[in-house]
Design a protein around this motif. Structure first.
Motif, PDB file in Angstrom:
ATOM      1  N   PHE A  96      -9.731  -5.168   0.272  1.00  0.00           N
ATOM      2  CA  PHE A  96      -9.602  -4.953  -1.171  1.00  0.00           C
ATOM      3  C   PHE A  96      -8.181  -5.185  -1.684  1.00  0.00           C
ATOM      4  O   PHE A  96      -7.965  -5.254  -2.888  1.00  0.00           O
ATOM      5  CB  PHE A  96     -10.054  -3.543  -1.544  1.00  0.00           C
ATOM      6  N   HIS A  97      -7.209  -5.260  -0.773  1.00  0.00           N
ATOM      7  CA  HIS A  97      -5.796  -5.484  -1.109  1.00  0.00           C
ATOM      8  C   HIS A  97      -5.282  -4.462  -2.123  1.00  0.00           C
ATOM      9  O   HIS A  97      -4.651  -4.795  -3.116  1.00  0.00           O
ATOM     10  CB  HIS A  97      -5.574  -6.904  -1.629  1.00  0.00           C
ATOM     11  N   ILE A  98      -5.567  -3.193  -1.843  1.00  0.00           N
ATOM     12  CA  ILE A  98      -5.038  -2.110  -2.660  1.00  0.00           C
ATOM     13  C   ILE A  98      -4.157  -1.234  -1.778  1.00  0.00           C
ATOM     14  O   ILE A  98      -4.277  -1.238  -0.556  1.00  0.00           O
ATOM     15  CB  ILE A  98      -6.162  -1.268  -3.315  1.00  0.00           C
ATOM     16  N   THR A  99      -3.279  -0.503  -2.404  1.00  0.00           N
ATOM     17  CA  THR A  99      -2.423   0.413  -1.654  1.00  0.00           C
ATOM     18  C   THR A  99      -3.283   1.550  -1.123  1.00  0.00           C
ATOM     19  O   THR A  99      -3.915   2.264  -1.899  1.00  0.00           O
ATOM     20  CB  THR A  99      -1.315   0.979  -2.561  1.00  0.00           C
ATOM     21  N   PRO A 100      -3.317   1.726   0.189  1.00  0.00           N
ATOM     22  CA  PRO A 100      -4.246   2.696   0.766  1.00  0.00           C
ATOM     23  C   PRO A 100      -3.749   4.134   0.760  1.00  0.00           C
ATOM     24  O   PRO A 100      -4.057   4.897   1.675  1.00  0.00           O
ATOM     25  CB  PRO A 100      -4.450   2.184   2.188  1.00  0.00           C
ATOM     26  N   PHE A 101      -2.990   4.504  -0.229  1.00  0.00           N
ATOM     27  CA  PHE A 101      -2.570   5.900  -0.319  1.00  0.00           C
ATOM     28  C   PHE A 101      -2.637   6.363  -1.754  1.00  0.00           C
ATOM     29  O   PHE A 101      -1.983   5.749  -2.593  1.00  0.00           O
ATOM     30  CB  PHE A 101      -1.145   6.100   0.213  1.00  0.00           C
ATOM     31  N   PRO A 102      -3.343   7.333  -2.123  1.00  0.00           N
ATOM     32  CA  PRO A 102      -4.380   8.029  -1.349  1.00  0.00           C
ATOM     33  C   PRO A 102      -5.621   7.172  -1.241  1.00  0.00           C
ATOM     34  O   PRO A 102      -5.881   6.325  -2.091  1.00  0.00           O
ATOM     35  CB  PRO A 102      -4.648   9.280  -2.160  1.00  0.00           C
ATOM     36  N   SER A 103      -6.396   7.384  -0.200  1.00  0.00           N
ATOM     37  CA  SER A 103      -7.569   6.554   0.027  1.00  0.00           C
ATOM     38  C   SER A 103      -8.716   7.386   0.586  1.00  0.00           C
ATOM     39  O   SER A 103      -8.580   8.588   0.815  1.00  0.00           O
ATOM     40  CB  SER A 103      -7.234   5.420   0.996  1.00  0.00           C
ATOM     41  N   MET A 104      -9.837   6.699   0.854  1.00  0.00           N
ATOM     42  CA  MET A 104     -10.984   7.353   1.463  1.00  0.00           C
ATOM     43  C   MET A 104     -10.657   7.803   2.881  1.00  0.00           C
ATOM     44  O   MET A 104     -11.313   8.694   3.407  1.00  0.00           O
ATOM     45  CB  MET A 104     -12.177   6.384   1.481  1.00  0.00           C
ATOM     46  N   ALA A 105      -9.662   7.191   3.491  1.00  0.00           N
ATOM     47  CA  ALA A 105      -9.290   7.562   4.860  1.00  0.00           C
ATOM     48  C   ALA A 105      -8.814   9.003   4.934  1.00  0.00           C
ATOM     49  O   ALA A 105      -8.900   9.638   5.981  1.00  0.00           O
ATOM     50  CB  ALA A 105      -8.215   6.628   5.380  1.00  0.00           C
ATOM     51  N   MET A 106      -8.313   9.525   3.829  1.00  0.00           N
ATOM     52  CA  MET A 106      -7.828  10.912   3.824  1.00  0.00           C
ATOM     53  C   MET A 106      -8.958  11.912   3.992  1.00  0.00           C
ATOM     54  O   MET A 106      -8.730  13.057   4.396  1.00  0.00           O
ATOM     55  CB  MET A 106      -7.085  11.216   2.522  1.00  0.00           C
ATOM     56  N   LEU A 107     -10.185  11.511   3.687  1.00  0.00           N
ATOM     57  CA  LEU A 107     -11.326  12.414   3.844  1.00  0.00           C
ATOM     58  C   LEU A 107     -11.654  12.680   5.312  1.00  0.00           C
ATOM     59  O   LEU A 107     -12.186  13.731   5.650  1.00  0.00           O
ATOM     60  CB  LEU A 107     -12.570  11.837   3.154  1.00  0.00           C
ATOM     61  N   PHE A 108     -11.336  11.720   6.165  1.00  0.00           N
ATOM     62  CA  PHE A 108     -11.684  11.854   7.560  1.00  0.00           C
ATOM     63  C   PHE A 108     -10.566  12.510   8.336  1.00  0.00           C
ATOM     64  O   PHE A 108     -10.596  12.806   9.430  1.00  0.00           O
ATOM     65  CB  PHE A 108     -12.024  10.490   8.173  1.00  0.00           C
TER      66      PHE A 108
END
Length: 108
Positions: A96-108
């Motif tokens: 998606f070429h977006i900044t991954p912070f905050p992201s869905m990864a924080m849920l895991f």
């Protein structure tokens, strides 16, 4: 003993390749839109999956009835969560070429 040797050799090989990829990323090399940072993120997913497989194998050895087995089950679930978060990070950053912070990864 032979399996341990091959496992250590595979880990050292993956580590060497990841160091090379990281070095090339720092130097700015890439394949068009697909940069070495994307390959580096794939290695993080691979390491998380290898940790999940190792923890699951130990869980199967001890079983759910023992205390050690329950500990390995918790570690297995944690390693699986880590692999999911690395995959979510890869999708955000590389696809998606977006900044991954905050992201869905924080849920895991």
């Amino acid at each position: 003993m032979k399996q341990l040797f091959y496992g250590a050799l595979a880990f050292l090989g993956l580590f060497a390749v990841s160091v090379i990829v990281y070095s090339m990323n720092l130097a700015g090399y890439g394949f068009g839109a697909f940069k070495f940072a994307d390959i580096q993120n794939l290695f993080f997913i691979l390491f998380a999956l290898l940790a999940f497989i190792a923890a699951f194998a130990n869980f199967r050895i001890f079983g759910f009835q023992s205390v050690e087995g329950k500990v390995w089950l918790c570690l297995t679930l944690g390693m699986f969560s880590w692999a999911l978060s690395e995959f979510a990070w890869f999708v955000d950053q590389s696809i998606f070429h977006i900044t991954p912070f905050p992201s869905m990864a924080m849920l895991f």
